[in-house]
Motif scaffolding. Sequence first.
Motif, PDB file in Angstrom:
ATOM      1  N   ASN A  10       0.477  -1.715   0.117  1.00  0.00           N
ATOM      2  CA  ASN A  10      -0.114  -0.124   0.325  1.00  0.00           C
ATOM      3  C   ASN A  10       0.970   1.248  -0.045  1.00  0.00           C
ATOM      4  OD1 ASN A  10      -2.217  -1.437  -0.121  1.00  0.00           O
ATOM      5  ND2 ASN A  10      -2.065  -1.849   2.451  1.00  0.00           N
ATOM      6  N   GLN A  13      -0.936   4.997  -0.635  1.00  0.00           N
ATOM      7  CA  GLN A  13      -1.239   5.746   0.854  1.00  0.00           C
ATOM      8  C   GLN A  13      -0.417   5.321   1.576  1.00  0.00           C
ATOM      9  OE1 GLN A  13      -2.598   2.257  -0.700  1.00  0.00           O
ATOM     10  NE2 GLN A  13      -3.997   3.536  -1.592  1.00  0.00           N
ATOM     11  N   ASN A  14       0.740   4.675   2.117  1.00  0.00           N
ATOM     12  CA  ASN A  14       1.669   5.132   3.097  1.00  0.00           C
ATOM     13  C   ASN A  14       2.700   6.124   2.865  1.00  0.00           C
ATOM     14  OD1 ASN A  14      -0.170   3.974   4.766  1.00  0.00           O
ATOM     15  ND2 ASN A  14       0.913   2.445   4.213  1.00  0.00           N
TER      16      ASN A  14
END
Length: 88
Positions: A10, A13-14
Amino acid sequence: MHFESKVYPNIQQNFKDQDWLSHRATLASRNDVVEKLNVTIQKQLPGQEYPYKSIDCILNDDEAVQHPIEFLNSIQTPDLQAHNLFLQ
């Protein structure tokens, strides 16, 4: 499943979370491998990619080394940033 999705799950998103990033690492034996990994991971990030180039100039003509600029721009060492740098 590629290593990127195991080490950086991810990432879209991170990638701005410094704590999340500080718990991840990839080891590579050579700089060319590191460059390929960086490009692969960077392509997964959202946003516009901006190219930056190093500046080609000399301050003192007497100290200049006679090498083609293309050759100098192609040199990749751990001490120097790449001539073409792409950031998001």
